[in-house]
Design a protein around this motif. Structure first.
Motif, PDB file in Angstrom:
ATOM      1  N   ALA A  82       0.830  -1.202   0.000  1.00  0.00           N
ATOM      2  CA  ALA A  82       0.000   0.000   0.000  1.00  0.00           C
ATOM      3  C   ALA A  82       0.868   1.257   0.000  1.00  0.00           C
ATOM      4  O   ALA A  82       1.886   1.319   0.684  1.00  0.00           O
ATOM      5  N   LEU A  83       0.435   2.251  -0.773  1.00  0.00           N
ATOM      6  CA  LEU A  83       1.068   3.566  -0.807  1.00  0.00           C
ATOM      7  C   LEU A  83       0.042   4.610  -0.388  1.00  0.00           C
ATOM      8  O   LEU A  83      -1.091   4.576  -0.858  1.00  0.00           O
ATOM      9  N   SER A  84       0.441   5.538   0.465  1.00  0.00           N
ATOM     10  CA  SER A  84      -0.527   6.539   0.908  1.00  0.00           C
ATOM     11  C   SER A  84       0.166   7.806   1.379  1.00  0.00           C
ATOM     12  O   SER A  84       1.335   7.795   1.792  1.00  0.00           O
ATOM     13  N   MET A  85      -0.597   8.898   1.334  1.00  0.00           N
ATOM     14  CA  MET A  85      -0.135  10.158   1.909  1.00  0.00           C
ATOM     15  C   MET A  85      -0.508  10.262   3.370  1.00  0.00           C
ATOM     16  O   MET A  85      -0.043  11.149   4.073  1.00  0.00           O
ATOM     17  N   THR A  86      -1.377   9.364   3.845  1.00  0.00           N
ATOM     18  CA  THR A  86      -1.893   9.451   5.206  1.00  0.00           C
ATOM     19  C   THR A  86      -1.458   8.265   6.051  1.00  0.00           C
ATOM     20  O   THR A  86      -1.249   7.159   5.526  1.00  0.00           O
ATOM     21  N   ASP A  87      -1.325   8.495   7.342  1.00  0.00           N
ATOM     22  CA  ASP A  87      -0.968   7.414   8.260  1.00  0.00           C
ATOM     23  C   ASP A  87      -2.132   7.081   9.199  1.00  0.00           C
ATOM     24  O   ASP A  87      -1.936   6.641  10.324  1.00  0.00           O
ATOM     25  N   ARG A  88      -3.348   7.278   8.710  1.00  0.00           N
ATOM     26  CA  ARG A  88      -4.528   6.988   9.531  1.00  0.00           C
ATOM     27  C   ARG A  88      -4.584   5.503   9.851  1.00  0.00           C
ATOM     28  O   ARG A  88      -4.491   4.647   8.978  1.00  0.00           O
ATOM     29  N   GLU A  90      -6.947   3.498  10.803  1.00  0.00           N
ATOM     30  CA  GLU A  90      -8.009   2.676  10.235  1.00  0.00           C
ATOM     31  C   GLU A  90      -7.702   2.279   8.792  1.00  0.00           C
ATOM     32  O   GLU A  90      -8.096   1.197   8.326  1.00  0.00           O
ATOM     33  N   HIS A  91      -6.973   3.149   8.066  1.00  0.00           N
ATOM     34  CA  HIS A  91      -6.578   2.813   6.710  1.00  0.00           C
ATOM     35  C   HIS A  91      -5.525   1.701   6.700  1.00  0.00           C
ATOM     36  O   HIS A  91      -5.569   0.788   5.868  1.00  0.00           O
ATOM     37  N   ILE A  92      -4.587   1.791   7.628  1.00  0.00           N
ATOM     38  CA  ILE A  92      -3.533   0.782   7.718  1.00  0.00           C
ATOM     39  C   ILE A  92      -4.135  -0.587   8.018  1.00  0.00           C
ATOM     40  O   ILE A  92      -3.860  -1.576   7.331  1.00  0.00           O
ATOM     41  N   VAL A  93      -4.965  -0.636   9.047  1.00  0.00           N
ATOM     42  CA  VAL A  93      -5.571  -1.905   9.448  1.00  0.00           C
ATOM     43  C   VAL A  93      -6.434  -2.466   8.319  1.00  0.00           C
ATOM     44  O   VAL A  93      -6.393  -3.668   8.022  1.00  0.00           O
ATOM     45  N   ARG A  94      -7.199  -1.603   7.668  1.00  0.00           N
ATOM     46  CA  ARG A  94      -8.085  -2.073   6.600  1.00  0.00           C
ATOM     47  C   ARG A  94      -7.288  -2.643   5.426  1.00  0.00           C
ATOM     48  O   ARG A  94      -7.651  -3.684   4.863  1.00  0.00           O
ATOM     49  N   MET A  95      -6.191  -1.980   5.047  1.00  0.00           N
ATOM     50  CA  MET A  95      -5.385  -2.488   3.937  1.00  0.00           C
ATOM     51  C   MET A  95      -4.731  -3.815   4.283  1.00  0.00           C
ATOM     52  O   MET A  95      -4.672  -4.726   3.446  1.00  0.00           O
ATOM     53  N   LEU A  96      -4.248  -3.956   5.507  1.00  0.00           N
ATOM     54  CA  LEU A  96      -3.644  -5.225   5.901  1.00  0.00           C
ATOM     55  C   LEU A  96      -4.679  -6.332   5.912  1.00  0.00           C
ATOM     56  O   LEU A  96      -4.407  -7.467   5.508  1.00  0.00           O
ATOM     57  N   GLY A 102       2.273  -4.789   3.275  1.00  0.00           N
ATOM     58  CA  GLY A 102       2.944  -3.705   3.964  1.00  0.00           C
ATOM     59  C   GLY A 102       2.280  -2.382   3.618  1.00  0.00           C
ATOM     60  O   GLY A 102       1.378  -2.327   2.769  1.00  0.00           O
ATOM     61  N   TYR A 103       2.737  -1.326   4.265  1.00  0.00           N
ATOM     62  CA  TYR A 103       2.097  -0.010   4.110  1.00  0.00           C
ATOM     63  C   TYR A 103       3.207   1.041   4.134  1.00  0.00           C
ATOM     64  O   TYR A 103       3.952   1.147   5.118  1.00  0.00           O
ATOM     65  N   LEU A 104       3.331   1.792   3.061  1.00  0.00           N
ATOM     66  CA  LEU A 104       4.369   2.807   2.950  1.00  0.00           C
ATOM     67  C   LEU A 104       3.753   4.190   2.782  1.00  0.00           C
ATOM     68  O   LEU A 104       2.788   4.358   2.038  1.00  0.00           O
ATOM     69  N   LEU A 105       4.332   5.167   3.459  1.00  0.00           N
ATOM     70  CA  LEU A 105       3.953   6.553   3.232  1.00  0.00           C
ATOM     71  C   LEU A 105       4.716   7.083   2.027  1.00  0.00           C
ATOM     72  O   LEU A 105       5.883   6.744   1.821  1.00  0.00           O
ATOM     73  N   LYS A 106       4.066   7.910   1.234  1.00  0.00           N
ATOM     74  CA  LYS A 106       4.706   8.436   0.028  1.00  0.00           C
ATOM     75  C   LYS A 106       5.881   9.346   0.351  1.00  0.00           C
ATOM     76  O   LYS A 106       6.725   9.601  -0.510  1.00  0.00           O
ATOM     77  N   GLY A 107       5.929   9.820   1.575  1.00  0.00           N
ATOM     78  CA  GLY A 107       7.047  10.670   1.971  1.00  0.00           C
ATOM     79  C   GLY A 107       8.238   9.912   2.518  1.00  0.00           C
ATOM     80  O   GLY A 107       9.183  10.526   3.016  1.00  0.00           O
ATOM     81  N   CYS A 108       8.255   8.586   2.394  1.00  0.00           N
ATOM     82  CA  CYS A 108       9.353   7.790   2.946  1.00  0.00           C
ATOM     83  C   CYS A 108      10.633   8.006   2.133  1.00  0.00           C
ATOM     84  O   CYS A 108      10.602   8.453   0.987  1.00  0.00           O
ATOM     85  N   ARG A 134       1.595   1.984  14.975  1.00  0.00           N
ATOM     86  CA  ARG A 134       0.253   2.429  14.600  1.00  0.00           C
ATOM     87  C   ARG A 134      -0.791   1.354  14.848  1.00  0.00           C
ATOM     88  O   ARG A 134      -1.899   1.630  15.306  1.00  0.00           O
ATOM     89  N   LEU A 135      -0.452   0.114  14.535  1.00  0.00           N
ATOM     90  CA  LEU A 135      -1.400  -0.974  14.747  1.00  0.00           C
ATOM     91  C   LEU A 135      -1.714  -1.145  16.228  1.00  0.00           C
ATOM     92  O   LEU A 135      -2.867  -1.285  16.626  1.00  0.00           O
ATOM     93  N   ILE A 136      -0.675  -1.146  17.046  1.00  0.00           N
ATOM     94  CA  ILE A 136      -0.882  -1.323  18.481  1.00  0.00           C
ATOM     95  C   ILE A 136      -1.663  -0.155  19.059  1.00  0.00           C
ATOM     96  O   ILE A 136      -2.571  -0.330  19.870  1.00  0.00           O
TER      97      ILE A 136
END
Length: 215
Positions: A82-88, A90-96, A102-108, A134-136
């Motif tokens: 997953a690629l995203s501009m946000t670290d919300r 609920e978005h992380i958990v939903r994508m997993l 995995g989940y990457l921020l576009k600013g990495c 974030r998950l915890i």
């Protein structure tokens, strides 16, 4: 053979810059850039399949959440990142839960991107310290019970959790625990509630991330 990458992102300049960066990595190549999830699926029908699909969350026609589900069902060999501009959270958990590895921020940084790609190919997943935190935190803010050690699970619930993080069916688990399937159903509902999840996949992800079971 180089590891092949497909990118799905409607931000053309960013997607092209990302492709140029990946092309500079040893043993990696970009097959194509898709404008959205639907475009990605159309291109996959023509082949060849990439090893990894970098999928943006917010896209027209088909967003990253639905794209991840479709890829898991139609092309399970394609690893989704997953690629995203946000670290919300609920978005992380939903994508997993939808199958992302995995989940990457576009600013990495480019080094993190390379590490993520390497880990997904070598280990099958990429979970950074940021992602684990974030998950915890998401669990702790969703369900007050999760602030206690082991999510407040008793011994029998912990036994069920470890067995459930395998390929055993619920009937198999009942046999292993010497209880009835109905009792196992009760353990499942209780563990789901205490861990703040709704599916077996979600339970496994959280258990692995929090160190309750090992891969």
């Amino acid at each position: 053979m180089p590891t092949s990458i497909a990118i799905a992102d409607d931000h053309h300049l960013l997607a092209e810059a990302l492709a140029d960066l990946i092309q500079k990595f040893d043993r990696y190549e970009v097959l194509f850039i898709a404008e959205n999830g639907r475009d990605l699926l159309t291109r996959l029908q023509r082949g060849p399949l990439p090893d990894i699909a970098l999928v943006d969350l917010n896209m027209p026609e088909m967003d990253g959440f639905e794209t991840a589900v479709q890829l898991r069902q139609l092309y399970p060999s394609v690893r989704v990142m997953a690629l995203s501009m946000t670290d919300r959270e609920e978005h992380i958990v939903r994508m997993l839960r939808n199958g992302a590895r995995g989940y990457l921020l576009k600013g990495c940084r480019s080094t993190e991107l390379r590490q993520a790609l390497d880990d997904v190919m070598e280990k099958g997943y990429y979970y950074s310290d940021f992602l684990t935190h974030r998950l915890i935190r998401s669990l702790n803010t969703t369900d007050p019970v999760t602030s206690t050690p082991m999510f407040g699970l008793n011994n029998r619930e912990s036994d069920f959790l470890k067995l459930a993080c395998s390929e055993l069916t619920y009937n198999d688990i009942a046999d292993r625990m010497c209880v009835s399937p109905r009792t196992v159903d009760g353990y499942r509902e209780t563990v789901f509630q205490k861990m703040g999840v709704r599916t077996r996949v979600g339970m496994v992800i959280v258990a692995v991330r929090c160190g309750l079971v090992e891969l």
